[in-house]
Design a protein around this motif. Structure first.
Motif, short mmCIF file in Angstrom:
data_model
loop_
_atom_site.label_atom_id
_atom_site.label_comp_id
_atom_site.label_asym_id
_atom_site.label_seq_id
_atom_site.Cartn_x
_atom_site.Cartn_y
_atom_site.Cartn_z
N LEU A 1 0.82 -1.21 0.00
CA LEU A 1 0.00 0.00 0.00
C LEU A 1 0.86 1.26 0.00
CD1 LEU A 1 -2.84 -1.04 2.44
CD2 LEU A 1 -2.94 -0.82 -0.03
N GLY A 2 2.04 1.16 0.57
CA GLY A 2 2.89 2.34 0.66
C GLY A 2 3.66 2.61 -0.62
N ASP A 3 3.75 1.61 -1.46
CA ASP A 3 4.53 1.76 -2.68
C ASP A 3 3.61 2.14 -3.84
OD1 ASP A 3 7.34 0.28 -4.02
OD2 ASP A 3 5.68 0.93 -5.27
N VAL A 4 3.91 3.26 -4.46
CA VAL A 4 3.00 3.78 -5.48
C VAL A 4 2.79 2.80 -6.63
CG1 VAL A 4 2.51 5.74 -6.93
CG2 VAL A 4 4.00 6.01 -4.98
N ASN A 5 3.89 2.23 -7.08
CA ASN A 5 3.78 1.38 -8.27
C ASN A 5 3.05 0.09 -7.96
OD1 ASN A 5 5.23 3.27 -9.73
ND2 ASN A 5 7.16 2.45 -8.94
N LEU A 6 3.41 -0.51 -6.83
CA LEU A 6 2.74 -1.76 -6.47
C LEU A 6 1.27 -1.51 -6.21
CD1 LEU A 6 5.25 -3.56 -4.09
CD2 LEU A 6 4.62 -4.14 -6.43
N ARG A 7 0.99 -0.35 -5.60
CA ARG A 7 -0.38 -0.07 -5.23
C ARG A 7 -1.30 -0.03 -6.45
NH1 ARG A 7 0.08 4.63 -2.11
NH2 ARG A 7 -0.41 5.99 -3.83
N GLN A 8 -0.77 0.51 -7.53
CA GLN A 8 -1.57 0.61 -8.75
C GLN A 8 -2.18 -0.73 -9.12
OE1 GLN A 8 -1.67 3.28 -11.31
NE2 GLN A 8 -1.00 4.70 -9.75
N MET A 9 -1.34 -1.75 -9.05
CA MET A 9 -1.78 -3.07 -9.48
C MET A 9 -2.40 -3.88 -8.34
SD MET A 9 -1.48 -3.74 -12.63
CE MET A 9 -1.49 -5.54 -12.61
N LEU A 10 -1.79 -3.79 -7.20
CA LEU A 10 -2.13 -4.75 -6.14
C LEU A 10 -2.93 -4.15 -5.01
CD1 LEU A 10 1.38 -6.43 -5.88
CD2 LEU A 10 -0.56 -7.17 -7.23
N GLY A 11 -3.05 -2.84 -5.01
CA GLY A 11 -3.67 -2.18 -3.87
C GLY A 11 -5.03 -2.75 -3.52
N GLY A 12 -5.85 -2.93 -4.55
CA GLY A 12 -7.20 -3.44 -4.31
C GLY A 12 -7.17 -4.79 -3.61
N ASP A 13 -6.35 -5.68 -4.13
CA ASP A 13 -6.26 -7.00 -3.53
C ASP A 13 -5.71 -6.93 -2.11
OD1 ASP A 13 -7.31 -8.30 -5.67
OD2 ASP A 13 -5.38 -8.65 -6.63
N ALA A 14 -4.71 -6.08 -1.92
CA ALA A 14 -4.10 -5.98 -0.60
C ALA A 14 -5.12 -5.51 0.43
CB ALA A 14 -2.90 -5.03 -0.64
N VAL A 15 -5.89 -4.51 0.05
CA VAL A 15 -6.90 -4.01 0.98
C VAL A 15 -7.95 -5.08 1.26
CG1 VAL A 15 -8.79 -2.35 1.20
CG2 VAL A 15 -6.54 -1.57 0.50
N GLN A 16 -8.32 -5.80 0.22
CA GLN A 16 -9.30 -6.86 0.42
C GLN A 16 -8.79 -7.93 1.38
OE1 GLN A 16 -11.05 -8.53 -3.09
NE2 GLN A 16 -11.33 -6.55 -4.06
#
Lengths: 694, 844
Positions: A204-219
């Motif tokens: 979540l803290g990493d801008v690039n990763l968040r773009q792709m994975l943020g949704g899944d991580a939050v879920q």
């Protein structure tokens, strides 16, 4: 398919046909992997005598549906017989996660996912302990699961392709949704001991990763937070509540914001489309009448998880409030909008065909900075339009719960009342008979609390219907009260047209009065609700000097009360009726009469004076200005009673009142997520491609 | 003796002329003495002492010279010198034309130039004039002002070189003041560039601040160099050298205390930086270990990629330097020692990125059509910026740069009134530190500190307990013992108190609050409705020291708030506010505006102010700092506690005199009289400035009034030979003096008005006396510049000189001043211009 698998194999491993077992028998048409599976499920150990077996096995593309169907064929006891084999398979899969060859890693993840899903299809009903035994084996479970989580963390944190990380997150979702009731999913116990929290936060803290994975991580995070929420100390709850990494919190907020604004945007496109012409409007109305809007409801359901994520963050983490109002700079037009909701979790809103519309909406948005609260208020305005359906009702309720939490938070209040933090909030209003549906395009930028109050006014005005949502009304009034209490305590003089609120509240009372018998049949406590309304008036009457924007607004308040005196009179007499009769409402009715003291005093004081002034000037009806003059002239002889604890409210607490609501909600969410990750392997090709690009 | 001295002289001659030139020549030189000298030079001289060293040697040399009669060996020397110089120049030009050669040369040169080259004595050939010059240069009178003037005017290479070396002997601040002039000459005058190059390189090596200032000024003033050729490309080259971080402090062999044994003292520092970085990178693991022990959870603690410049990473202003975080840094921090960066991380990058980020915001704001949009966008952008703070960045205004910026209170930032450009004012919270480069940057604190500490205390203990076993007895929601409401309510009270405290408490409504508490006693409390209404209206009729917030003009209300109050308010709300070294600074960011003229006026104002102080004439002006970061962007230091006269008139709806009475008291009160005196003195000061510098575009939006009654002129976009409206001469009065101003002074017949005129006269006389300090500042900036204020060519300077009226007696001057005042007061064009501004821009 099998062609592919074999060429895959050949490409990586040459011609060596190393999987001798069964290679020459009649099942030549089957995939190699299926043959191996068959062997497994017949209790054989295909690996014996073949030291390279596992290396090669995980190079083959797993056939998830096949594994799952095999599980369906086997009985409960039969499964126990297969324990050794399954344990070995699972163990090997865990081991393979450490491989450098990412193809093996991907296949191992799929294999594990298939195993977990397969085993969990068998309903054991004993808190999943058997699941663990059959899958991993009791004795080894602790170490194997520890290793699993370590390996997963390794992939999430390390330099691995994003697609692979995504599969890991999806796999964790499979784990988390293994049981219908998330709290009975004992597999998660191991995820409590070995935390993936840090990895998620890093994403979540990493801008690039968040773009792709943020949704899944939050879920994933939201699901894990739900595990045995009310019983034990869930480390994810603890860690989330003390999280103070601003970047991660902002990232979390961005993910939620992205998901909600996607929904808003789609709604916007949808509604502008519907507005296009009289015929289409009519057609869509008819359509809406007869065909339940499947798509819409499923989208709402998908938002449940997002809202739940927002709720948990606000409820648990007090630092999140900053992120809530942290302004989101719209991305420059060149970069595509970050859409954290990955297509899989929400396969129905494929953005491709609506690209041009999105572009337009984007352009509109790009000049207006937004923040999570702004987006959430707009979302709430959409959701609150229709609360008849149960899914939507619960979604709207969750919105109001979140708003309650926000309105209770002093820091959030201070941000919402800050005159320097101005936003335009688009609030959608429901089309009603007596007014046209109109999205006010040019709402000026105002402090956020104005939008919140507008929303509450709008809700109050638009839900006086047969299926009266009493609970939602209670929440709505609670939010108004909380905001007013803050203003009173902190002497914030908000420039807000309070008259609209007063009118809405009086209308509500009017509605309650006219549907008295009907409502009392269903909900016994309309007196409580009326008391809440009256007490909001009392706040204005006795504390108006601390927060009203100017003296005139105080006069106007009196004017409105005098003008609508009949409503209050009727309310009083109704309450009085119930205090004399021995009913269960007696007490709350008595309380209501008490609360009405000041309003009655005002009416009794001014009405005769207004009448006599009219008589003296020989006027049949007075203008507003004339009444206001009378009011201004006669304040001094009026005495008001200071009511007790007008500015006190019961703080929101999830436990125990809302347990059932959240348990049900989580159950529905789990089902949804499970469905969304059911076709994990459909991205196999894509993942392998991006992996091989590395 | 004679031969040796002549030899020495020859040597000095060479080293001097070569100082900015190629040293390979000397390498080839058969003279053994040279090498000796070269070797000796490195050792005995301390890094810190070049200034005094130079001075001494310089003096000594002069003595020798004078005794030995310079003419004796003059001719021979001169011939040799000349030919060599030509050769050197050729090499120089070759060198400048190719970068690689230049670099190589630079490295070699650095060997020698790390220390200032020995000064050369005066020119030998022509004696009479020179010795006079020498006396001047030796005298106490000699200061930077004279130095730049002679640097500019003298075409003698010897004089130039001498002056270039003398720069080392001036206090750094003094030189820094004239940096724009020095660098403008550097850009446009090749010979001067050669002379001062060693000094500038020396300073750049030693000071990040100086490097930045130099780079910015160079990029601002070399923008006019359209076709770079060998004669004027040196400015750009120097700028690139600085920005490429080629001018780092030299690592000294003797500096053994720096633990970098791996760093060879090499001729090619660039090639060795890579391995050095690597060795340090390996120790990352312990750095991150320490990191994780810090109280904050860090997402990307182990991803130390260079993210400089990317605002979304949260470490945009992180140079990637690991020295401070390293174990050594921690030890130093604990023992109170300073940590000097030696990991080869870029020195200038963070600050450059920071300034760049601010400028980018400005240019993005320009694209938005309305003030409302701009305001919300500005807040959004700054919030983003905030994610990257605290960092080792500072506001680059020379006088107070010893701080780290920790936070930008983004909601306090305001977009200023301007139609096309979008300048904005921003406040920055800083922590003052002793050394910006070596002190520890504070760790991040979250916005709502109160609750943050609270919840962490509560929950970490819980977590530690629950960490061990998966089924702890302790339950987070354990019914009665852990009551949600109770747990937080206390805290909210704190926040509430704090919120109430920060608001200006109106005691009027105290009663209602008190009555709440008394309501607990269960006795019915009655209040009169009339009282409530009365308190409410009293609140609104109470005199207000504030302007109401106007979304169309957000700056008015924000600027009206007294600075002290603002500081207190922001400090109370800031998570860093409790720290003793906390401080609030403000800055105006301008993008799309050329601030070079502003910079010039700042310098002139500063000199004028000094002159008037020196001559004890009580004229008052307030020069505010200007930083031009390029030819169309820069920063301005806002003057505290000021609002424009336009805003006063608009928001108070009063005449200026009425406003004075409202703010300072009745006409004969002490407050009013003091304010009036301040008004007169500042008015006189600025009238004179406006006259001398021909400042135009004087509408009321460009004239501020501070809380003491001083007026302050801002915006010097139109000076000297340029004025708004295609130089039509719209405002042809000498300066802006309206009857409204005169009214504040007490009318045309009053004593204060007489005093006003006397002040102008005194100020003019004093300025005339020191005219030589003012003219060069302006004159030098004309060189090669495309500034619009020099549109009239050489006439500009001539007319400027004429305005000092050297030929008039004091009596004549007095008459002249009276005439100036008279014509200004009765100028039709002033009121015409005000009306024009009202109709076009709505400025009252």
């Amino acid at each position: 398919m099998s062609q592919e698998a074999t060429t895959d194999l050949k490409r990586t491993h040459g011609h060596a046909a190393l999987l001798r077992k069964g290679s020459s028998n009649k099942m030549a048409l089957k995939e190699k992997i299926v043959q191996i599976y068959e062997a497994f499920f017949q209790g054989e150990d295909p690996s014996s005598g073949n030291p390279n077996f596992w290396d090669e096995f995980f190079l083959l593309k797993p056939n998830i549906p096949y594994i799952e169907s095999e599980f369906d064929k086997v009985s409960g006891e039969g499964l126990m017989m297969l324990k050794e084999n399954l344990n070995a398979l699972f163990y090997r899969a865990v081991e393979s996660l450490k491989e450098d060859n990412t193809i093996r890693v991907v296949n191992a993840i799929y294999t594990m996912a298939a195993l977990v899903r397969g085993v969990c299809r068998k309903n054991f009903g004993d808190f999943g302990f058997d699941v663990i035994n059959i899958l991993i084996g009791f004795d080894a479970a602790e170490t194997v699961m520890q290793e699993l989580v370590e390996n997963l963390n390794q992939i999430l944190n390390g330099e691995y392709p994003t697609a692979l990380k995504q599969q890991v997150l999806r796999f964790i979702m499979v784990l988390a949704t293994a049981a219908d009731n998330i709290s009975l999913n004992t597999l998660l116990e191991y995820l409590m001991i070995n935390s993936v929290f840090e990895s998620l936060i890093q994403i979540l803290g990493d801008v690039n990763l968040r773009q792709m994975l943020g949704g899944d991580a939050v879920q994933v995070l939201t699901l894990l937070v739900q595990y045995r929420k009310y019983e034990s100390a869930n480390p994810y709850i603890v860690k989330l509540s003390i999280l103070d990494d601003e970047l991660a919190l902002t990232g979390y907020a961005q993910v939620v914001l992205g998901a909600l604004s996607d929904f808003n945007r789609e709604y916007h496109c949808h509604s502008t489309e519907a507005q296009a012409g009289w015929f289409s409007a009519f057609a869509s109305m008819v359509g809406n009448m007869f065909v339940p809007d499947e798509k819409h409801i499923s989208a709402v359901r998908a938002n449940d998880l997002v809202l739940l994520a927002l709720y948990e963050a606000i409820h648990l983490n007090r630092n999140f409030i900053t992120a809530l109002t942290h302004t989101h700079t719209p991305s420059t037009p060149t970069t595509p909008p970050s859409s954290p909701t990955v297509p899989v979790s929400n396969p129905l809103n494929d953005p491709a065909p609506e690209l041009h519309k999105i572009d337009k909406a984007l352009l509109e948005q790009s000049s207006h900075p937004t923040n999570l609260l702004v987006t959430f208020l707009e979302y709430s305005s959409i959701m609150m339009q229709d609360t008849k359906d149960e899914t939507k009702h619960s979604n709207a309720k969750l919105c109001l719960v979140i708003l309650t939490c926000i309105a209770e938070d002093q820091y959030a209040n201070s941000l919402m009342h800050d005159v320097n933090i101005n936003f335009r909030v688009t609030l959608h209003r429901m089309p009603m008979r007596h007014r046209k549906m109109k999205v006010e395009k040019d709402t000026p930028s105002r402090p956020l609390v104005c939008a919140l109050l507008d929303l509450m006014v709008e809700f109050t005005m638009s839900h006086m219907m047969k299926s009266f949502p009493l609970e939602l009304y209670n929440r709505c009034l609670g939010i108004i009260q909380r905001v007013l209490c803050y203003q009173k305590k902190c002497r914030v003089r908000l420039q807000y047209p309070w008259k609209e609120l007063w009118t809405a509240l009086i209308n509500l009372l009017k509605y309650l009065l006219s549907n008295e018998s009907n409502l009392l049949k269903k909900h016994n406590n309309i007196f409580h609700l009326s008391s809440k309304v009256v007490n909001i008036f009392n706040l204005f009457i006795t504390y108006g000097d601390t927060f009203l924007p100017n003296p005139n607004s105080y006069d106007e308040l009196y004017y409105e009360i005098i003008r609508m005196h009949q409503v209050f009179d009727n309310l009083y007499s109704m309450a009085l009726r119930y205090t004399t009769s021995d009913g269960e409402s007696k007490e709350s009715a008595a309380r209501l009469t008490n609360h009405l003291v000041n309003v009655k005093a005002i009416i009794n004081h001014f009405s005769p004076k207004v009448d006599s002034w009219a008589a003296a000037n020989q006027l049949s009806s007075l203008t507003e200005e004339q009444v206001l003059d009378v009011v201004r002239a006669n304040y001094d002889s009026l005495t008001l009673k200071l009511q007790d604890s007008l500015d006190q409210y019961e703080r929101y607490s999830e436990k125990p009142r809302e347990n059932a609501f959240f348990t049900n909600l989580v159950r529905a969410v789990v089902m949804d997520v499970r469905k969304s990750v059911s076709n994990l392997s459909q991205y196999h090709q894509h993942v392998l491609q991006s992996v091989s690009e590395m | 003796m004679a031969s040796s001295s002549s030899h020495n002289a020859a040597h000095f001659e060479r080293s001097l002329s070569a100082s900015a030139v190629d040293h390979t020549i000397y390498r080839q030189s058969p003279d053994p003495k040279w090498k000796d000298q070269n070797g000796n030079e490195q050792e005995p001289m301390e890094e810190e002492t070049p200034v005094s060293g130079v001075h001494k040697v310089n003096g000594l040399l002069e003595n020798v010279k004078e005794v030995n009669c310079s003419l004796r060996n003059g001719h021979a020397e001169n011939g040799e010198n000349l030919s060599e110089k030509i050769a050197a120049l050729k090499v120089e030009s070759n060198g400048l034309s190719t970068v690689s050669e230049e670099e190589k040369k630079e490295k070699v040169k650095d060997e020698v130039l790390g220390k200032p080259p020995l000064p050369r004595n005066k020119q030998n050939s022509t004696s009479g004039k020179q010795s006079w010059l020498l006396r001047l240069f030796e005298s106490k009178m000699f200061d930077m002002s004279i130095a730049i003037s002679y640097l500019f005017n003298s075409k003698e290479p010897g004089v130039q070189t001498y002056l270039g070396n003398r720069l080392f002997s001036f206090p750094e601040e003094e030189v820094d003041f004239y940096l724009p002039q020095l660098l403008n000459m550097y850009i446009h005058m090749h010979d001067v560039a050669e002379a001062i190059h060693p000094y500038i390189v020396y300073r750049c090596r030693h000071s990040v601040e100086f490097s930045l200032q130099t780079a910015w000024i160079l990029s601002a003033f070399s923008a006019d160099v359209l076709k770079p050729n060998w004669k004027n490309s040196q400015g750009i080259k120097l700028k690139n050298m600085i920005l490429n971080e080629e001018l780092r402090p030299k690592v000294d062999k003797k500096a053994g205390n720096l633990p970098s044994p791996t760093l060879p003292h090499a001729l090619h520092p660039l090639t060795v930086t890579t391995p050095v970085k690597k060795t340090h990178c390996r120790s990352k693991s312990d750095a991150t270990g320490i990191y994780s022990k810090m109280p904050h959870s860090q997402t990307t603690g182990n991803l130390q990629k260079s993210n400089t410049g990317d605002l979304s990473t949260g470490r945009a202003f992180d140079s990637g330097c690991i020295c401070v975080q390293s174990s050594e840094g921690i030890v130093n921090d604990l023992t109170g020692k300073e940590t000097v960066c030696h990991c080869g991380a870029p020195r200038l990058k963070p600050e450059l990125e920071f300034v760049n980020a601010l400028m980018n915001i400005g240019s993005r704001l320009q694209q938005l059509p309305t003030k409302e949009l701009r305001t919300s966008r500005l807040i959004a952008e700054l919030a983003m910026l905030n994610l990257n703070l605290p960092a080792r960045v500072w506001l680059p205004f020379g006088t107070n740069s010893h701080h780290h910026i920790v936070r930008i209170p983004h909601t306090q930032a305001i977009v200023l009134n301007s139609k096309e450009k979008a300048p904005y004012l921003l406040y920055v919270e800083v922590l003052e530190v002793e050394n910006v480069y070596s002190s520890h940057v504070p760790s991040k604190r979250l916005e709502n500190t109160l609750r943050f500490t609270k919840s962490e205390e509560d929950l970490t203990t819980c977590y530690v307990r629950s960490n061990g076993s998966p089924h702890p007895e302790f339950s987070l929601y354990g019914g009665s013992e852990f009551d949600d409401a109770e747990c937080w309510s206390q805290e909210d009270d704190e926040i509430l108190q704090f919120a109430v405290k920060t608001r200006s408490v109106d005691t009027l409504s105290q009663f209602s609050v008190d009555s709440t508490t008394s309501a607990d006693s269960k006795e019915p409390v009655y209040i009169a409705a009339g009282d409530i209404r009365k308190r409410l209206s009293e609140h609104f009729t109470a005199p207000k020291s504030k302007f109401e917030r106007d979304p169309e003009d957000p700056s008015a209300a924000a600027l009206k708030e007294p600075w002290e109050e603002k500081v207190k308010r922001i400090r109370d709300a800031s998570p860093y506010g409790q720290l003793p070294n906390w401080k609030l600074l403000s800055v105006i960011i301008k993008c799309g505006d050329d601030l070079r003229q502003e910079l010039l006026v700042y310098q002139v104002l500063k000199v004028l102010k000094n002159i008037w102080d020196q001559e004890h004439v009580p004229l008052w002006i307030e020069p505010y700092h200007i930083l031009a970061t390029s030819n169309n962007s820069g920063m301005i230091q806002p003057v505290d506690n000021t609002v424009s006269i336009h805003q006063i008139k608009k928001h108070s709806k009063k005449s200026l005199k009425e406003y004075f009475i409202q703010e300072f008291g009745e006409v004969n009160s002490e407050g009013f009289l003091t304010a009036q005196k301040n008004f007169v003195q500042s008015c006189a000061g600025y009238c004179l400035v406006c006259y001398l510098m021909q400042v135009k575009d004087r509408h009321n939006g460009n004239i501020l009034l501070d809380s003491d009654g001083h007026i302050i002129h801002i915006d010097f976009g139109f000076i000297l030979s340029t004025s708004p409206g295609k130089n039509l001469g719209f405002e042809n009065s000498p300066f802006k003096l309206t009857h409204e101003f005169a009214e504040v002074m007490g009318g045309l017949e009053s004593d204060m008005f007489e005093y006003f005129k006397i002040l102008i006269l005194q100020g003019l006389v004093a300025s005339r006396k020191h005219m030589d300090k003012i003219i060069p500042i302006v004159e030098i900036m004309q060189t090669g510049s495309g500034l619009p204020c020099f549109g009239n060519g050489m006439n500009t300077i001539r007319q400027l000189k004429e305005r000092f009226h050297l030929n008039l007696t004091e009596e004549q001057l007095q008459l002249y001043v009276d005439q100036l005042v008279e014509s200004s007061l009765n100028s039709l064009t002033t009121s015409l211009y005000d009306k024009f501004q009202y109709f076009t821009n709505g400025i009252l």
